[in-house]
Design an enzyme around this catalytic site. Structure first.
Site, PDB file in Angstrom:
ATOM      1  N   CYS A 275      -6.421   8.697  -1.256  1.00  0.00           N
ATOM      2  CA  CYS A 275      -7.001   7.900  -2.351  1.00  0.00           C
ATOM      3  C   CYS A 275      -6.172   7.926  -3.629  1.00  0.00           C
ATOM      4  O   CYS A 275      -5.586   6.921  -4.017  1.00  0.00           O
ATOM      5  CB  CYS A 275      -8.408   8.401  -2.650  1.00  0.00           C
ATOM      6  SG  CYS A 275      -9.532   8.173  -1.282  1.00  0.00           S
TER       7      CYS A 275
HETATM    8  N1  LIG Z   1     -10.868   9.987   2.827  1.00  0.00           N
HETATM    9  C1  LIG Z   1     -11.418   9.880   1.636  1.00  0.00           C
HETATM   10  O1  LIG Z   1     -11.621  10.862   0.934  1.00  0.00           O
HETATM   11  C2  LIG Z   1     -11.839   8.534   1.075  1.00  0.00           C
HETATM   12  C3  LIG Z   1     -12.735   8.519  -0.005  1.00  0.00           C
HETATM   13  C4  LIG Z   1     -13.150   7.304  -0.512  1.00  0.00           C
HETATM   14  C5  LIG Z   1     -12.640   6.124   0.022  1.00  0.00           C
HETATM   15  N2  LIG Z   1     -11.757   6.167   1.064  1.00  0.00           N
HETATM   16  C6  LIG Z   1     -11.274   4.888   1.591  1.00  0.00           C
HETATM   17  O2  LIG Z   1     -11.970   4.617   2.809  1.00  0.00           O
HETATM   18  C7  LIG Z   1     -11.109   3.949   3.729  1.00  0.00           C
HETATM   19  C8  LIG Z   1     -11.038   4.747   5.022  1.00  0.00           C
HETATM   20  O3  LIG Z   1     -10.471   6.014   4.744  1.00  0.00           O
HETATM   21  P1  LIG Z   1     -10.604   7.237   5.736  1.00  0.00           P
HETATM   22  O4  LIG Z   1     -10.136   8.435   4.976  1.00  0.00           O
HETATM   23  O5  LIG Z   1     -11.940   7.269   6.358  1.00  0.00           O
HETATM   24  O6  LIG Z   1      -9.499   6.837   6.821  1.00  0.00           O
HETATM   25  P2  LIG Z   1      -9.324   7.491   8.281  1.00  0.00           P
HETATM   26  O7  LIG Z   1      -7.909   7.245   8.655  1.00  0.00           O
HETATM   27  O8  LIG Z   1      -9.871   8.869   8.294  1.00  0.00           O
HETATM   28  O9  LIG Z   1     -10.277   6.607   9.184  1.00  0.00           O
HETATM   29  C9  LIG Z   1     -10.049   5.258   9.445  1.00  0.00           C
HETATM   30  C10 LIG Z   1     -10.401   4.989  10.887  1.00  0.00           C
HETATM   31  O10 LIG Z   1     -10.265   3.589  11.108  1.00  0.00           O
HETATM   32  C11 LIG Z   1      -9.755   3.406  12.421  1.00  0.00           C
HETATM   33  N3  LIG Z   1      -9.186   2.061  12.481  1.00  0.00           N
HETATM   34  C12 LIG Z   1      -8.096   1.579  11.870  1.00  0.00           C
HETATM   35  N4  LIG Z   1      -7.943   0.276  12.106  1.00  0.00           N
HETATM   36  C13 LIG Z   1      -8.973  -0.084  12.897  1.00  0.00           C
HETATM   37  C14 LIG Z   1      -9.362  -1.311  13.473  1.00  0.00           C
HETATM   38  N5  LIG Z   1      -8.701  -2.441  13.251  1.00  0.00           N
HETATM   39  N6  LIG Z   1     -10.457  -1.316  14.244  1.00  0.00           N
HETATM   40  C15 LIG Z   1     -11.157  -0.175  14.475  1.00  0.00           C
HETATM   41  N7  LIG Z   1     -10.847   1.015  13.925  1.00  0.00           N
HETATM   42  C16 LIG Z   1      -9.762   1.056  13.152  1.00  0.00           C
HETATM   43  C17 LIG Z   1      -8.769   4.528  12.599  1.00  0.00           C
HETATM   44  O11 LIG Z   1      -8.528   4.795  13.964  1.00  0.00           O
HETATM   45  C18 LIG Z   1      -9.483   5.674  11.886  1.00  0.00           C
HETATM   46  O12 LIG Z   1     -10.274   6.446  12.771  1.00  0.00           O
HETATM   47  C19 LIG Z   1      -9.780   3.787   3.018  1.00  0.00           C
HETATM   48  O13 LIG Z   1      -9.736   2.546   2.385  1.00  0.00           O
HETATM   49  C20 LIG Z   1      -9.818   4.877   1.979  1.00  0.00           C
HETATM   50  O14 LIG Z   1      -9.010   4.576   0.857  1.00  0.00           O
HETATM   51  C21 LIG Z   1     -11.360   7.355   1.625  1.00  0.00           C
END
Ligand SMILES: NC(=O)c1ccc[n+]([C@@H]2O[C@H](COP(=O)([O-])OP(=O)(O)OC[C@H]3O[C@@H](n4cnc5c(N)ncnc54)[C@H](O)[C@@H]3O)[C@@H](O)[C@H]2O)c1
Length: 461
Positions: A275
């Site tokens: 992030c």
């Molecule tokens: N991790 C954090 O602390 C956090 C906090 C707030 C916001 N976010 C935001 O949330 C979003 C997700 O982050 P995250 O940390 O959960 O990521 P992550 O990588 O942990 O999880 C994303 C998941 O999406 C899956 N994926 C990707 N493309 C796909 C598709 N086309 N179809 C199906 N599945 C698909 C991946 O396999 C993965 O399991 C990002 O935009 C991030 O900036 C993350």
């Protein structure tokens, strides 16, 4: 409210709605669980066969998510996981929680969002609610997601409903979880917002509606830019304090006693995670499209990106007091995740520090209870390493230990006791110690910087 909207609202309120979460990572899995706990039937969709297989067996793969709860909800049929998007055809709502990284050029990479939305668009049906949660620049929902969904001639706000709601999860935070962090929601129409708010109200204590998706998108970027800029500020103050012979940790702790107008941020080896190092550049990219030059974001990015270099310099300075060069010295990195007590190494500054140390010839090892094995990553010098234990013999066998992540399970007294030199970038070793070099604090008083005695031979002329 139209009859289509009223029907969906009724299905949500009576918990008959079939809801979906696309992307079952750090954000998507906890959300899926909260929705299931709230009484809804949740289908999780993820490309990652490993994650889906874990969930199908009723197992968690995220430290913050209880395995027992995943097991109970899958057993009860309230949580199912799939790799195929075919289930979307049967869903009433779908939340998109896929990654939004940066390209090498620091431009937004929306390819995951686009791919997920295209797959949903193929199965979009009247009366469905789609909510984007991935962090992104203001305008994404209406400028990118909406046109893709409308390709099949269904219209947002009329035939289907569309909203943006930023995820604010803080992995490793035991006080604030998905349920008790207020959820900001912006719909493309008022009806879209009402439906999205109704969905979140089944699972989240407080829902905060705003006037549009772009306001909701901007809220998230303000929050994360606020953090990036303040961390940049305190990192600069830390480097300044070193020069001035002042302990920045003492300064911040005293400043935080002010009951108003100050919020503590702490220095460290640099930004990490999915992030804070990334999101502000989504905003800056978008602002630049309008000819606006966002100076704070660039400056904070510059200072924060320089911190791994400052840490390498600090390790070199510490070794210097033992008359050792980085080249050939054994340096043990304590903690490689981007923050304490989590297993996430994405963008971790520890990897950058390791990469630079490796390049300068240091012999590296690391210890991290959350990362038993560090795969060969180019940014970390391409080394394939296994975590070592921080026992007294291992600590005594290296030239320096660098604490880059302050996991609570590390025994800092034992580290100080056994290691010949300690570089502490997190103020984990709270008190000054003759062989502990803390980021943002004066060099230890007894660091021996006298020239080494070199034997010379004087020949008579
Ligand atoms: N991790 C954090 O602390 C956090 C906090 C707030 C916001 N976010 C935001 O949330 C979003 C997700 O982050 P995250 O940390 O959960 O990521 P992550 O990588 O942990 O999880 C994303 C998941 O999406 C899956 N994926 C990707 N493309 C796909 C598709 N086309 N179809 C199906 N599945 C698909 C991946 O396999 C993965 O399991 C990002 O935009 C991030 O900036 C993350």
């Amino acid at each position: 409210m139209t009859s289509t909207a009223a029907q969906l609202l009724d299905r949500i309120v009576t918990r008959r709605a079939r809801v979906g979460v696309v992307g079952l990572g750090y954000v998507g899995l906890p959300l899926a669980l909260e929705l299931a706990r709230g009484g809804l039937h949740v289908t999780g969709i993820d490309h990652d066969t490993r994650k889906v297989a874990h969930l199908q067996r009723g197992e968690s793969y995220i430290p913050d998510v209880s395995g027992a709860e995943v097991a109970a909800l899958t057993e009860a049929g309230r949580l199912t996981a799939r790799t195929s998007f075919d289930a979307v055809a049967m869903l009433d709502t779908v939340n998109i929680c896929v990654p939004t990284p940066l390209r090498k050029t620091r431009d937004p990479d929306l390819s995951y969002v686009v791919s997920a939305v295209e797959a949903i668009a193929e199965r979009l049906h009247p009366g469905m609610l789609v909510i984007l949660e991935s962090t992104t620049y203001p305008g994404t929902t209406e400028e990118v997601v909406q046109p893709l969904l409308e390709r099949g001639n269904l219209k947002a706000g009329v035939d289907f409903f569309l909203a943006f709601s930023p995820e604010r999860i803080d992995p490793g935070n035991t006080t604030f979880k998905t349920r008790n962090v207020p959820k900001v929601v912006g719909g493309t129409t008022r009806q879209c917002a009402e439906l999205a708010c109704a969905l979140y109200s089944t699972a989240i204590d407080t829902v905060v509606p705003v006037s549009s998706p772009r306001v909701a998108e901007m809220v998230k970027l303000l929050e994360n830019t606020f953090r990036a800029v303040n961390i940049g500020l305190v990192n600069e103050i830390a480097l300044m304090c070193e020069r001035l012979g002042i302990d920045v940790w003492e300064v911040v702790d005293a400043a935080r006693t002010k009951p108003f107008g100050f919020m503590p941020f702490y220095p460290g080896p640099g930004l990490g995670g999915h992030c804070i190092p990334i999101d502000p550049f989504y905003l800056s990219w978008k602002a630049k499209q309008t000819g606006f030059e966002p100076r704070f974001i660039e400056l904070a990015g510059h200072v924060n990106a320089s911190m791994p270099h400052a840490v390498v310099d600090k390790i070199a300075d510490a070794l210097n007091t033992h008359r050792k060069p980085l080249n050939g010295s054994k340096v043990l990195i304590a903690g490689v995740t981007y923050k304490r007590d989590i297993d996430d190494i994405r963008e971790s500054p520890a990897l950058d520090v390791m990469g630079m140390l490796h390049q300068k010839g240091a012999r590296l090892s690391y210890a991290d209870p959350f990362v038993p094995r560090l795969p060969a990553l180019a940014c970390a010098g391409g080394l394939d390493l296994e975590s070592v234990s921080l026992d007294p013999a291992t600590l005594a066998s290296v030239d320096a230990v660098a604490i880059l992540t302050d996991h609570t399970t590390f025994d800092y007294d034992a580290i100080v006791e056994a290691a010949p030199l300690v570089v502490d970038t997190r103020n984990a070793v709270k008190r000054p110690h003759p062989h502990v070099f803390r980021l943002g604090a004066p060099q230890p008083a007894c660091a021996d910087l006298r020239p080494a005695v070199v034997a010379t031979t004087h020949r008579a002329a």
